[in-house]
Design a protein around this motif. Sequence first.
Motif, PDB file in Angstrom:
ATOM      1  N   ARG A   1      -5.597  -3.034  -4.399  1.00 20.86           N
ATOM      2  CA  ARG A   1      -4.274  -2.849  -3.767  1.00 20.86           C
ATOM      3  C   ARG A   1      -3.441  -3.830  -4.071  1.00 20.86           C
ATOM      4  O   ARG A   1      -2.135  -3.352  -4.600  1.00 20.86           O
ATOM      5  CB  ARG A   1      -4.486  -3.054  -2.111  1.00 20.86           C
ATOM      6  CG  ARG A   1      -4.979  -1.480  -1.603  1.00 20.86           C
ATOM      7  CD  ARG A   1      -5.092  -1.515  -0.067  1.00 20.86           C
ATOM      8  NE  ARG A   1      -5.686  -0.382   0.617  1.00 20.86           N
ATOM      9  CZ  ARG A   1      -5.346   0.735   0.931  1.00 20.86           C
ATOM     10  NH1 ARG A   1      -4.068   0.867   0.721  1.00 20.86           N
ATOM     11  NH2 ARG A   1      -6.259   1.640   1.445  1.00 20.86           N
TER      12      ARG A   1
ATOM     13  N   GLU B   1      -4.522   8.783   2.607  1.00 18.58           N
ATOM     14  CA  GLU B   1      -3.526   7.594   2.925  1.00 18.58           C
ATOM     15  C   GLU B   1      -3.212   7.086   2.067  1.00 18.58           C
ATOM     16  O   GLU B   1      -1.977   6.708   1.717  1.00 18.58           O
ATOM     17  CB  GLU B   1      -4.277   6.911   4.222  1.00 18.58           C
ATOM     18  CG  GLU B   1      -3.698   5.702   4.386  1.00 18.58           C
ATOM     19  CD  GLU B   1      -4.446   4.614   5.333  1.00 18.58           C
ATOM     20  OE1 GLU B   1      -3.809   3.562   5.707  1.00 18.58           O
ATOM     21  OE2 GLU B   1      -5.689   4.884   5.083  1.00 18.58           O
ATOM     22  N   ARG B   2      -4.152   6.801   1.069  1.00 23.28           N
ATOM     23  CA  ARG B   2      -3.689   5.943  -0.168  1.00 23.28           C
ATOM     24  C   ARG B   2      -2.873   6.649  -0.969  1.00 23.28           C
ATOM     25  O   ARG B   2      -1.849   5.964  -1.732  1.00 23.28           O
ATOM     26  CB  ARG B   2      -4.839   5.481  -1.021  1.00 23.28           C
ATOM     27  CG  ARG B   2      -4.311   4.611  -2.005  1.00 23.28           C
ATOM     28  CD  ARG B   2      -5.869   3.523  -2.521  1.00 23.28           C
ATOM     29  NE  ARG B   2      -5.346   2.746  -3.631  1.00 23.28           N
ATOM     30  CZ  ARG B   2      -6.125   1.798  -4.076  1.00 23.28           C
ATOM     31  NH1 ARG B   2      -7.452   1.649  -3.440  1.00 23.28           N
ATOM     32  NH2 ARG B   2      -5.624   1.336  -5.202  1.00 23.28           N
TER      33      ARG B   2
ATOM     34  N   ASN C   1       0.574   6.675   0.276  1.00 22.83           N
ATOM     35  CA  ASN C   1       1.153   5.324   0.304  1.00 22.83           C
ATOM     36  C   ASN C   1       1.813   4.864  -1.049  1.00 22.83           C
ATOM     37  O   ASN C   1       2.935   4.661  -1.635  1.00 22.83           O
ATOM     38  CB  ASN C   1       0.511   4.168   0.578  1.00 22.83           C
ATOM     39  CG  ASN C   1       0.791   2.758   0.474  1.00 22.83           C
ATOM     40  OD1 ASN C   1       0.316   2.102  -0.696  1.00 22.83           O
ATOM     41  ND2 ASN C   1       1.647   2.361   1.406  1.00 22.83           N
TER      42      ASN C   1
ATOM     43  N   ARG D   1       5.661   4.408  -2.164  1.00 25.85           N
ATOM     44  CA  ARG D   1       6.109   3.205  -3.094  1.00 25.85           C
ATOM     45  C   ARG D   1       6.806   3.713  -4.515  1.00 25.85           C
ATOM     46  O   ARG D   1       7.834   3.125  -4.667  1.00 25.85           O
ATOM     47  CB  ARG D   1       5.097   2.477  -3.447  1.00 25.85           C
ATOM     48  CG  ARG D   1       4.248   1.596  -2.111  1.00 25.85           C
ATOM     49  CD  ARG D   1       5.232   0.509  -1.701  1.00 25.85           C
ATOM     50  NE  ARG D   1       5.069  -0.648  -2.572  1.00 25.85           N
ATOM     51  CZ  ARG D   1       6.344  -0.926  -3.284  1.00 25.85           C
ATOM     52  NH1 ARG D   1       7.458  -0.372  -3.073  1.00 25.85           N
ATOM     53  NH2 ARG D   1       6.278  -2.001  -4.296  1.00 25.85           N
TER      54      ARG D   1
END
Length: 599
Positions: free
Chosen positions: A337, A369-370, A373, A377
């Motif tokens: 991450r 979820e990732r 995200n 971003r």
Amino acid sequence: MEKERIRRRLHRVLSTAPELQEIMVSPGPLEEKRSRIREFLSGMLGATFDDDPTIPPLEWILTRDAIEAFRMILSRRSEQLAGFSFLRYLNDLIHRPDYRGLERPTPGFFSELDHLLRGITGRAGIYEKTFLAFTKHTGRKAARMRSADLSRMYRKAQAFMDRYACGLDDDVVRRRSKNKQRILDYFGATELEWEDWHWHTRHIVRSADTLKALVRVTDEEYRAVSLARKYRIPFGITPYYLSLMDHEEDQGLDYAVRAQVIPPVDYVTRMRELKDRSERSMDFMLERDTSPIEGITRRYPSIVILKPILTCPQICVYCQRNWEIEDVYSRTAALSREKQERAIEWIAQTPEISEVLITGGDPLLLSDERIENLLFRLSSIDHVERIRIGTRTPVTLPQRVTDTLVRHINHFHNPGKREILIVTHVEHPYEITPQLLDAVQKFRRYGMEVYNQLVFTFFNSRRFEAAFLRRKLRLAGVTPYYTFNTKGKEETDAYRVPIARLLQEQQEESRLLPGSVRTDEIVFNVPGLGKNYLRARQHHDIISILPDGRRVYEFHPWEKKLELANTYVYTDVSIHDYLRRLKEAGEDPAPYRTIWYYY
């Protein structure tokens, strides 16, 4: 004895162009012969443009192209770039008292020379001797005759396409339903589990024994997979994709599916040798030289590649990034991450970037979820107006494309401000299934386009095979986007096809399809530089023909009219060897006879 046999064959080929033969057998210095051949070619070119009545209509175009190719091969600059003098080699074959230290010419070399000389003398012989009958008439009669000619032309194309099966065919769907049940029984699983993509990733087939228990495999396939596991060469097939392989008596329908994931033995042994060297030797596209920060590759002014993960649910044999992939279940495959955040921050601080291609590996292997995200971003960066997601999951694991995932992705698709595109990789119509169709339609129902990147390999290069794929893709809601020449990686020679075959396919097969279907560009990926379009001759030149019959090309960088940049020299696959392989696979080489005249 061998020398005399070679010389006799060489003289038979040269007799096609007596003027050239006379120059080559004369005893003069090599440079004098070079000058005389150039004069001969200039005279032929002048006669061609003067509409020489001895050259049949349209043949003059082939003559012009062959003459220009020969002139390029003759240039000293070409010899320097190729590291080989075609002219000196010919001269040595004719005049040297012995062939000590001289590489012997292969049948591929003689075939190239023969067709080149036939081309420059207007004797290719690929056209009918008379015009089509409709040209002798006008009005409605001419139109009806022309319509009949066009129907005849397409019937020939359809006869080729009828040879190929599609995964949407009723009989194929029925067979695969049985395959699925056999796989479920083996794992003791339920229909409900089959629809869960997590179940598939937990049961990726990685051993030769499991593969053999689930589908029919040859001894060579079993050995190749066993060696891949022994040498830690990445290998893995999802249960879903395994269900696309035929289990009954071999009908030759699933060859392209198998070729995607079951490596040839020589691939495995070559990969082992390369891994024992350095990783850099396997980085064909020189990504390490175009990576300003970990996780990012940049070859163009306004586009970057972001790689959040370097593995896939299953591994394609000819994967561009096989040198980076450790294993299907690699613990280090996902970018941390922290590193991902630094890569995104780099994009944010580079305002010239307007488009981000998220690829890997396969980014849809990440959690919902990732993924959400990551898109959040990137969408927060004002100058990013387009995000492409490169994924093969619609083909290898369509269960991954859930309604929830598509809604998460669609949240960032904002027409007029930001676009989300899906780019997938369907290699053959046998991979187009009801499940793929459903996955594609989920994206399209939310207004997101789905594009396809085809890698043109030996296993999908038969006449009208790619054309049939494009037809089926469009009906499935997928737009053909790029057709890539297979990378010139040492370990994947068995997958490569001559550049001339791509040109032939586009101009003789794809050209018969409606414009809405033939929307893809054929490209060659130049290491370190990016895509080179193959449609036009101004992007590349043939610069030599080697003793083994392989052509050598010089590719020009995409920015050649903008800035000074290096060109790239590439040694192609032998056309003769390619046609021989087709014949060994049961294909008639005759319909491919024009391939020699594409440069």
